[in-house]
Design an enzyme around this catalytic site. Sequence first.
Site, mmCIF file in Angstrom:
data_model
loop_
_atom_site.group_PDB
_atom_site.id
_atom_site.type_symbol
_atom_site.label_atom_id
_atom_site.label_comp_id
_atom_site.label_asym_id
_atom_site.label_seq_id
_atom_site.Cartn_x
_atom_site.Cartn_y
_atom_site.Cartn_z
ATOM 1 N N HIS A 72 0.853 -1.200 0.000
ATOM 2 C CA HIS A 72 0.000 0.000 0.000
ATOM 3 C C HIS A 72 0.881 1.240 0.000
ATOM 4 O O HIS A 72 1.686 1.438 0.919
ATOM 5 C CB HIS A 72 -0.932 0.002 1.220
ATOM 6 C CG HIS A 72 -2.141 -0.844 1.038
ATOM 7 N ND1 HIS A 72 -3.269 -0.730 1.818
ATOM 8 C CD2 HIS A 72 -2.412 -1.847 0.154
ATOM 9 C CE1 HIS A 72 -4.178 -1.606 1.435
ATOM 10 N NE2 HIS A 72 -3.683 -2.287 0.419
ATOM 11 N N TYR A 200 -9.574 5.405 7.084
ATOM 12 C CA TYR A 200 -9.783 5.797 8.480
ATOM 13 C C TYR A 200 -10.869 6.872 8.471
ATOM 14 O O TYR A 200 -10.754 7.844 7.740
ATOM 15 C CB TYR A 200 -8.496 6.365 9.083
ATOM 16 C CG TYR A 200 -7.410 5.349 9.352
ATOM 17 C CD1 TYR A 200 -6.516 4.982 8.352
ATOM 18 C CD2 TYR A 200 -7.268 4.777 10.604
ATOM 19 C CE1 TYR A 200 -5.509 4.055 8.589
ATOM 20 C CE2 TYR A 200 -6.267 3.851 10.868
ATOM 21 C CZ TYR A 200 -5.399 3.497 9.851
ATOM 22 O OH TYR A 200 -4.402 2.571 10.099
ATOM 23 N N PRO A 292 -4.658 0.808 18.509
ATOM 24 C CA PRO A 292 -4.386 0.313 17.140
ATOM 25 C C PRO A 292 -4.505 1.360 16.042
ATOM 26 O O PRO A 292 -4.200 1.070 14.894
ATOM 27 C CB PRO A 292 -5.460 -0.774 16.974
ATOM 28 C CG PRO A 292 -6.556 -0.362 17.894
ATOM 29 C CD PRO A 292 -5.883 0.279 19.069
ATOM 30 N N LYS A 296 0.766 0.371 15.009
ATOM 31 C CA LYS A 296 2.154 0.284 15.466
ATOM 32 C C LYS A 296 2.457 -0.918 16.354
ATOM 33 O O LYS A 296 3.629 -1.189 16.615
ATOM 34 C CB LYS A 296 2.529 1.577 16.218
ATOM 35 C CG LYS A 296 2.634 2.765 15.303
ATOM 36 C CD LYS A 296 3.812 2.622 14.370
ATOM 37 C CE LYS A 296 3.748 3.585 13.219
ATOM 38 N NZ LYS A 296 4.059 2.914 11.940
ATOM 39 N N TYR A 384 3.612 6.779 9.964
ATOM 40 C CA TYR A 384 2.806 5.613 9.598
ATOM 41 C C TYR A 384 3.670 4.544 8.925
ATOM 42 O O TYR A 384 3.585 3.363 9.261
ATOM 43 C CB TYR A 384 1.644 5.999 8.684
ATOM 44 C CG TYR A 384 0.555 4.952 8.603
ATOM 45 C CD1 TYR A 384 -0.586 5.028 9.390
ATOM 46 C CD2 TYR A 384 0.687 3.851 7.754
ATOM 47 C CE1 TYR A 384 -1.582 4.050 9.328
ATOM 48 C CE2 TYR A 384 -0.291 2.872 7.676
ATOM 49 C CZ TYR A 384 -1.428 2.978 8.475
ATOM 50 O OH TYR A 384 -2.406 2.008 8.410
HETATM 51 C C1 PHB Z 1 -6.270 -4.152 10.758
HETATM 52 O O1 PHB Z 1 -6.188 -4.448 9.548
HETATM 53 O O2 PHB Z 1 -6.714 -4.944 11.603
HETATM 54 C C2 PHB Z 1 -5.819 -2.790 11.183
HETATM 55 C C3 PHB Z 1 -5.263 -1.948 10.251
HETATM 56 C C4 PHB Z 1 -4.857 -0.666 10.633
HETATM 57 C C5 PHB Z 1 -4.994 -0.274 11.941
HETATM 58 C C6 PHB Z 1 -5.513 -1.139 12.884
HETATM 59 C C7 PHB Z 1 -5.936 -2.409 12.494
HETATM 60 O O3 PHB Z 1 -4.600 0.970 12.301
#
Ligand code: PHB
Length: 389
Positions: A72, A200, A292, A296, A384
């Site tokens: 990505h 997000y 989450p 990280k 990130y």
């Molecule tokens: C996930 O794919 O479970 C996931 C991805 C990004 C995040 C948290 C969880 O920030």
Amino acid sequence: MRTQVVIIGSGPAGLLLGQLLHRAGIDTIILEQKPKDYVLGRIRAGVLEQGTVALVEEAGAGVRMRHEGLVHDGTEIAFGGVRHRIDFQRLTGKSVLIYGQTEVTRDLMDVREASAAPTVYEALDVSIHDVQTENPKVRWCADGKKFEIGCDYIVGCDGFHGVSRQTIPENELRTYERIYPFGWLGILVEKPPVSDELIYVNHERGFALCSMRSMTRSRYYLQCSLDEHSEDWTDDKFWEELTRRLDPEAVKKLQTGPSIEKSIAPLRSFVAEPMRFGRLFLAGDAAHIVPPTGAKGLNLAASDVGYLSRALIERYKTNSDLGLDAYSQRALARIWKAERFSWQMTNLLHLVPGASGFDQKVQGAELEYLFKSTAAQTALAENYVGLPY
Ligand code: PHB
Ligand code: APR
């Protein structure tokens, strides 16, 4: 019995360390309290920094990851029904790899088994002794029998609830914690993802995240309150609420279906210092937890293991303790930056219960600034994709 390094916990931190040391000719044993299938059954996140990818490859467990992982080059943030792309490649020259933590754990377990390096599953009542001497020991019970092994070093990779951090006397440990007044309700579904990149979402009804494990398996999260239970959420209720929080284009493309996993996770920031007590070292969730939102958790466990494996290899190859003596400080410097980023992303994207109108306006202004400022986007992207080790 005797070995060089005893590792407690067969999660990604313990397994990665075990293989990096094994490949350097250092003897290790991993003691895991749960059965193997239980460890593999835990659903966790799946965004890998390039540093984590490199360490997993160095451990000899990168073939499937490279083959099945999704590269990505960016992510999207939705606010006010509009999506804004953060272009990691343009801003940092780097990307991330989407590959489930469960798959990383499985691949590391496979290479460990293939290398015949020992792992004891269902090792119960693990206890740690004499870490302030030159002969630390670990005891455990298995199949109703008691065992003890001597070693040079013990590494606690046993997560937040493990025995290792609890072995360090309270007056030797400083802890820092922030508990967030909301959780994440997550589901896994065998449906194509709603978008090629993660989304997000900051929404007036609460945060949402659209993620994936592959182009046929998706992972979605909704901000929920801490007094809710996953049983309260039927799949239909989940999809209905997610649809309310997504932008119109995503709603059109969303493919719903029966969930194959559903759970609620609380959000916490936690750091324990120092990450060493005598010949006991901590790595991963045993020493720190991040919410989450910044993806990280696994990557911090990997960077700890990156620092510690190099220090142990240096010790055994050159008899120098420099790396071991610097481990805690080095790891904590990177950990606090990731804690800050994860805390910032959490505050930026969630509906904080009881937040004043002023707070909400400031949050909106911070997002609008982010969408217009290359400097702010670069800062987010750099954190990130992962800060250098
Ligand atoms: C996930 O794919 O479970 C996931 C991805 C990004 C995040 C948290 C969880 O920030
Ligand atoms: N004795 C033996 N094993 C133990 C003990 C104990 N007393 N306590 C815990 N364990 C085992 C757990 O059963 C688990 O398998 O230690 C392992 C710790 O693994 P993780 O919790 O996955 O921690 P870590 O390897 O540090 O990985 C961190 O996991 O939670 C995610 O977001 C986090 O991605 C990050 C990653």
